[in-house]
Motif scaffolding. Structure first.
Motif, PDB file in Angstrom:
ATOM      1  N   GLU A 168      53.944  26.599  52.464  1.00 50.98           N
ATOM      2  CA  GLU A 168      52.947  25.634  52.948  1.00 50.98           C
ATOM      3  C   GLU A 168      53.054  24.326  52.183  1.00 50.98           C
ATOM      4  O   GLU A 168      53.232  24.310  50.961  1.00 50.98           O
ATOM      5  N   ARG A 169      52.898  23.228  52.914  1.00 55.52           N
ATOM      6  CA  ARG A 169      52.855  21.910  52.288  1.00 55.52           C
ATOM      7  C   ARG A 169      51.398  21.464  52.208  1.00 55.52           C
ATOM      8  O   ARG A 169      50.644  21.628  53.175  1.00 55.52           O
ATOM      9  N   PRO A 170      50.965  20.910  51.075  1.00 56.55           N
ATOM     10  CA  PRO A 170      49.571  20.476  50.938  1.00 56.55           C
ATOM     11  C   PRO A 170      49.138  19.514  52.032  1.00 56.55           C
ATOM     12  O   PRO A 170      48.002  19.583  52.520  1.00 56.55           O
ATOM     13  N   GLU A 171      50.039  18.630  52.446  1.00 53.11           N
ATOM     14  CA  GLU A 171      49.673  17.674  53.495  1.00 53.11           C
ATOM     15  C   GLU A 171      49.432  18.362  54.837  1.00 53.11           C
ATOM     16  O   GLU A 171      48.586  17.938  55.626  1.00 53.11           O
ATOM     17  N   ASP A 172      50.165  19.463  55.116  1.00 54.77           N
ATOM     18  CA  ASP A 172      49.934  20.214  56.351  1.00 54.77           C
ATOM     19  C   ASP A 172      48.570  20.908  56.310  1.00 54.77           C
ATOM     20  O   ASP A 172      47.833  20.939  57.295  1.00 54.77           O
ATOM     21  N   VAL A 173      48.256  21.499  55.164  1.00 56.74           N
ATOM     22  CA  VAL A 173      46.970  22.193  55.010  1.00 56.74           C
ATOM     23  C   VAL A 173      45.814  21.201  55.170  1.00 56.74           C
ATOM     24  O   VAL A 173      44.821  21.483  55.846  1.00 56.74           O
ATOM     25  N   ALA A 174      45.946  20.023  54.556  1.00 56.29           N
ATOM     26  CA  ALA A 174      44.890  19.010  54.663  1.00 56.29           C
ATOM     27  C   ALA A 174      44.714  18.563  56.112  1.00 56.29           C
ATOM     28  O   ALA A 174      43.586  18.372  56.586  1.00 56.29           O
ATOM     29  N   ARG A 175      45.829  18.424  56.819  1.00 55.53           N
ATOM     30  CA  ARG A 175      45.767  18.013  58.225  1.00 55.53           C
ATOM     31  C   ARG A 175      45.086  19.076  59.073  1.00 55.53           C
ATOM     32  O   ARG A 175      44.262  18.777  59.952  1.00 55.53           O
ATOM     33  N   LEU A 176      45.405  20.351  58.817  1.00 55.35           N
ATOM     34  CA  LEU A 176      44.778  21.444  59.555  1.00 55.35           C
ATOM     35  C   LEU A 176      43.275  21.500  59.270  1.00 55.35           C
ATOM     36  O   LEU A 176      42.466  21.666  60.184  1.00 55.35           O
ATOM     37  N   GLU A 177      42.911  21.361  57.999  1.00 56.29           N
ATOM     38  CA  GLU A 177      41.495  21.415  57.643  1.00 56.29           C
ATOM     39  C   GLU A 177      40.710  20.292  58.314  1.00 56.29           C
ATOM     40  O   GLU A 177      39.566  20.488  58.734  1.00 56.29           O
ATOM     41  N   ALA A 178      41.311  19.113  58.427  1.00 53.31           N
ATOM     42  CA  ALA A 178      40.644  17.991  59.104  1.00 53.31           C
ATOM     43  C   ALA A 178      40.460  18.297  60.594  1.00 53.31           C
ATOM     44  O   ALA A 178      39.412  18.002  61.180  1.00 53.31           O
ATOM     45  N   LEU A 179      41.485  18.902  61.198  1.00 50.24           N
ATOM     46  CA  LEU A 179      41.400  19.270  62.616  1.00 50.24           C
ATOM     47  C   LEU A 179      40.300  20.307  62.845  1.00 50.24           C
ATOM     48  O   LEU A 179      39.479  20.177  63.766  1.00 50.24           O
ATOM     49  N   LEU A 180      40.254  21.333  61.994  1.00 47.98           N
ATOM     50  CA  LEU A 180      39.228  22.378  62.121  1.00 47.98           C
ATOM     51  C   LEU A 180      37.834  21.787  61.920  1.00 47.98           C
ATOM     52  O   LEU A 180      36.884  22.178  62.608  1.00 47.98           O
ATOM     53  N   ALA A 181      37.712  20.859  60.974  1.00 52.64           N
ATOM     54  CA  ALA A 181      36.415  20.226  60.721  1.00 52.64           C
ATOM     55  C   ALA A 181      35.938  19.446  61.948  1.00 52.64           C
ATOM     56  O   ALA A 181      34.753  19.490  62.303  1.00 52.64           O
ATOM     57  N   ASP A 182      36.856  18.743  62.609  1.00 54.41           N
ATOM     58  CA  ASP A 182      36.494  18.004  63.825  1.00 54.41           C
ATOM     59  C   ASP A 182      36.016  18.942  64.923  1.00 54.41           C
ATOM     60  O   ASP A 182      35.020  18.670  65.615  1.00 54.41           O
TER      61      ASP A 182
END
Length: 272
Positions: free
Chosen positions: A158-172
């Motif tokens: 996992e790349r930290p930037e991918d995880v951050a992007r996923l978390e932002a999508l889930l939050a939306d």
């Protein structure tokens, strides 16, 4: 004086929403479950019945796609407002996550004491197999145009930037879900949002106390009590193809097995 042909009992459409919510094609070999495409003709049929007094949604779903949940719920609301027909949701085993999204399309939510309701959250799950392919001596080869085209590749760490992007999508998506529940349940909610919107789920009895549902009841007896013993309860469901056709498609069997595994996993998240 009563005139027999004018003294007709009220009609209530009973529309079942059962299974995992996911985008699936229609047609005679469609997999079971709930999708906007599969439910559209059934919803339309329910609201077209003559002398329609109400629509009852019988819900039994552990959830699934937020988009499909939203599309089905919006169609129900549009027709309910257009036809000026009240809608009541009756929860069987569960109206959780996307299933609760569907229940909120109703004007009232009725549950069994042992039903599962809530799970107002969003989830994404997958597997990481980078160690497995390394031990097998397999090399991953992938080429992209666009630096973010590869996203959460299961064959690499996992790349930290991918995880951050996923978390932002889930939050939306979570914000959209919460806004829908607020709009539909409003002042009926009796607990702080910090408790209700965590993804946690409760029994039907506790759900009534929290304002996630309105009361305890069962579809048939409740509708008879509201509309009279002579009320016509009209089931609205998909028409199955003749049995010889159901035996002809190997693809349908494979799709059905995959859908069953997907549904089993979704129910397991509720401990059911």
């Amino acid at each position: 004086m009563k005139i027999p042909f004018l003294d007709r009992p009220p009609v209530v459409a009973v529309l079942r929403l059962s299974g995992v919510i996911a985008a699936r094609g229609g047609g005679p070999f469609a997999a079971p479950g709930i999708s906007a495409e599969g439910m559209a003709p059934l919803i339309e049929r329910a609201f077209r019945l003559k002398r329609l007094a109400a629509v009852a949604l019988v819900i039994n779903s552990p959830g699934g796609s937020p988009v499909q949940s939203s599309l089905v719920a919006q169609r129900i609301r549009r027709l309910a407002e257009e036809k000026k027909v009240p809608v009541t949701a009756y929860v069987e085993d569960a109206a959780a996550s996307g299933g609760y999204w569907l229940a909120c399309a109703a004007d009232e939510i009725v549950v069994d004491r042992a039903s599962i309701v809530g799970s107002i959250g969003v989830i994404s799950a997958g597997f990481g197999m980078e160690e497995a392919i390394r031990r097998l001596g397999v090399r991953r080869r992938m080429h992209t145009a666009g630096e973010e085209k590869s996203f959460l590749d299961p064959f690499r760490a996992e790349r930290p930037e991918d995880v951050a992007r996923l978390e932002a999508l889930l939050a939306d998506l979570h914000v959209t879900f919460k806004d829908w529940v607020r709009a539909r349940r409003g002042a009926a909610l009796k607990a702080p949002e910090e408790e209700l919107f965590t993804g946690r789920f409760w029994t039907g009895a506790r759900g009534v106390e929290l304002g996630l549902a309105d009361r305890i009841g069962e579809v048939s007896s409740d509708l008879r009590a509201r509309f009279g013993e002579k009320a016509r309860l009209v089931p609205v469901g998909a028409r199955r193809p003749p049995w010889p056709l159901r035996l002809l498609s190997g693809a349908a069997i494979a799709e059905g097995a995959l859908a069953a595994a997907e549904e089993r996993a979704a129910w397991a998240r509720l401990g059911l």
